[in-house]
Design a protein around this motif. Structure first.
Motif, short mmCIF file in Angstrom:
data_model
loop_
_atom_site.label_atom_id
_atom_site.label_comp_id
_atom_site.label_asym_id
_atom_site.label_seq_id
_atom_site.Cartn_x
_atom_site.Cartn_y
_atom_site.Cartn_z
N ASP A 75 4.57 3.37 7.44
CA ASP A 75 4.66 4.68 6.81
C ASP A 75 4.28 5.78 7.79
N THR A 76 4.83 6.97 7.54
CA THR A 76 4.42 8.16 8.29
C THR A 76 3.79 9.15 7.32
N ILE A 77 2.51 9.43 7.51
CA ILE A 77 1.78 10.37 6.68
C ILE A 77 1.53 11.63 7.51
N ALA A 78 1.78 12.81 6.91
CA ALA A 78 1.70 14.04 7.71
C ALA A 78 1.17 15.20 6.89
N TYR A 79 0.60 16.17 7.63
CA TYR A 79 0.13 17.42 7.02
C TYR A 79 0.50 18.56 7.95
N GLU A 80 1.12 19.59 7.38
CA GLU A 80 1.43 20.80 8.14
C GLU A 80 0.51 21.91 7.67
N ARG B 244 0.59 20.12 0.01
CA ARG B 244 0.57 18.67 -0.19
C ARG B 244 0.83 17.97 1.13
N LEU B 245 0.41 16.71 1.20
CA LEU B 245 0.77 15.86 2.33
C LEU B 245 2.19 15.35 2.11
N THR B 246 2.78 14.86 3.17
CA THR B 246 4.09 14.22 3.03
C THR B 246 3.97 12.76 3.44
N LEU B 247 4.71 11.91 2.74
CA LEU B 247 4.78 10.49 3.05
C LEU B 247 6.23 10.15 3.31
N ASN B 248 6.51 9.74 4.54
CA ASN B 248 7.88 9.42 4.96
C ASN B 248 8.82 10.59 4.68
N GLY B 249 8.29 11.80 4.95
CA GLY B 249 9.09 13.01 4.85
C GLY B 249 9.17 13.64 3.47
N SER C 87 0.29 14.09 12.10
CA SER C 87 1.41 13.23 11.71
C SER C 87 1.14 11.86 12.30
N VAL C 88 0.99 10.88 11.43
CA VAL C 88 0.60 9.54 11.87
C VAL C 88 1.60 8.52 11.33
N THR C 89 2.16 7.74 12.24
CA THR C 89 2.93 6.57 11.82
C THR C 89 1.98 5.38 11.87
N VAL C 90 1.72 4.80 10.72
CA VAL C 90 0.68 3.77 10.60
C VAL C 90 1.15 2.49 11.27
N PRO C 91 0.34 1.95 12.20
CA PRO C 91 0.72 0.67 12.82
C PRO C 91 0.72 -0.45 11.79
N GLN C 92 1.52 -1.46 12.05
CA GLN C 92 1.54 -2.62 11.17
C GLN C 92 0.16 -3.29 11.14
N GLY C 93 -0.21 -3.74 9.97
CA GLY C 93 -1.50 -4.39 9.83
C GLY C 93 -2.67 -3.43 9.69
#
Length: 221
Positions: free
Chosen positions: A80-85, A90-95, A117-123
């Motif tokens: 997932d990619t979680i982001a804040y502008e 609100r935050l965005t999750l996968n856009g 903006s963070v793309t969460v690593p697997q695991g």
């Protein structure tokens, strides 16, 4: 035997399957308040978005962080990619805007120090508190953890919903009570059986009749 198993099961099984903790912080308000008893399912198998978890953050540069486990909410999982502008409500999750009705004061971006903006690593999982204005969560660990995330392996348990926590507590409580009552019933029956056995008269053996045979008179000579 059955009563003992019920008592042992009611006391031991919860310890094997669940982890109980008293909440002593404010980062998860209003979902949890100080003093709330939380029940976490051990080894959940899978950690999902929206789960409230008990987690240890793990070592940073080989050094374990001080303090014990914390309670946070999973808002993003591996991939997932979680982001804040800055300035966003609100935050965005996968856009897409992330709907978070559980956050305090309906302000999911409160306390955010800056955009991310963070793309969460697997695991791994990205964690936030429901009280966003007072939560030292993933947003404040971006420099010390990969994307501010925590390893899934450090998740100690997933919180049960309040209704399930209540049902589980009642179930195992009644199991213990039933076991104690069964043990008491067996004990009473055992005492009554022993008392009845002691009062029972001893069995009399058979009385055998004897036949007296008079000796015959000696013959006259």
């Amino acid at each position: 035997m059955a009563g003992s198993l019920m008592v042992v099961g009611g006391a031991l099984v919860p310890r094997l399957l669940y982890r109980a903790a008293t909440y002593a912080a404010s980062a998860m308000e209003p979902t949890y308040a100080r003093g709330d008893l939380l029940l976490f399912r051990k080894d959940p198998g899978e950690v999902r978005r929206g789960d409230v978890v008990l987690v240890t953050w793990g070592p940073v540069d080989g050094v374990e962080e001080p303090g014990g486990p914390v309670v946070e909410r999973v808002v993003a999982v591996g991939g997932d990619t979680i982001a804040y502008e800055r300035g966003a409500s609100r935050l965005t999750l996968n856009g897409r805007p992330l709907d978070e009705p559980y956050v305090k004061d309906a302000d999911p971006t409160a306390g955010s120090a800056g955009p991310f903006s963070v793309t969460v690593p697997q695991g791994r999982v990205f964690l936030l508190g429901d009280n966003r204005g007072n939560s030292a969560d993933s947003r404040y660990r971006l420099a010390t953890q990969p994307g501010g995330t925590a390893p899934v392996g450090q998740v100690l348990g997933v919180a049960l919903p309040e209704e399930e926590t209540l049902r589980t507590g009642v179930l195992f409580g009644w199991l213990i009570i039933a076991g104690v009552l069964a043990l008491l019933a067996f004990a009473v029956l055992g005492v009554l059986w022993l008392a009845a056995r002691r009062r029972r008269p001893a069995a009399q053996g058979p009385v055998w009749g004897t036949t007296a045979v008079e000796p015959s008179a000696p013959p006259h000579r």
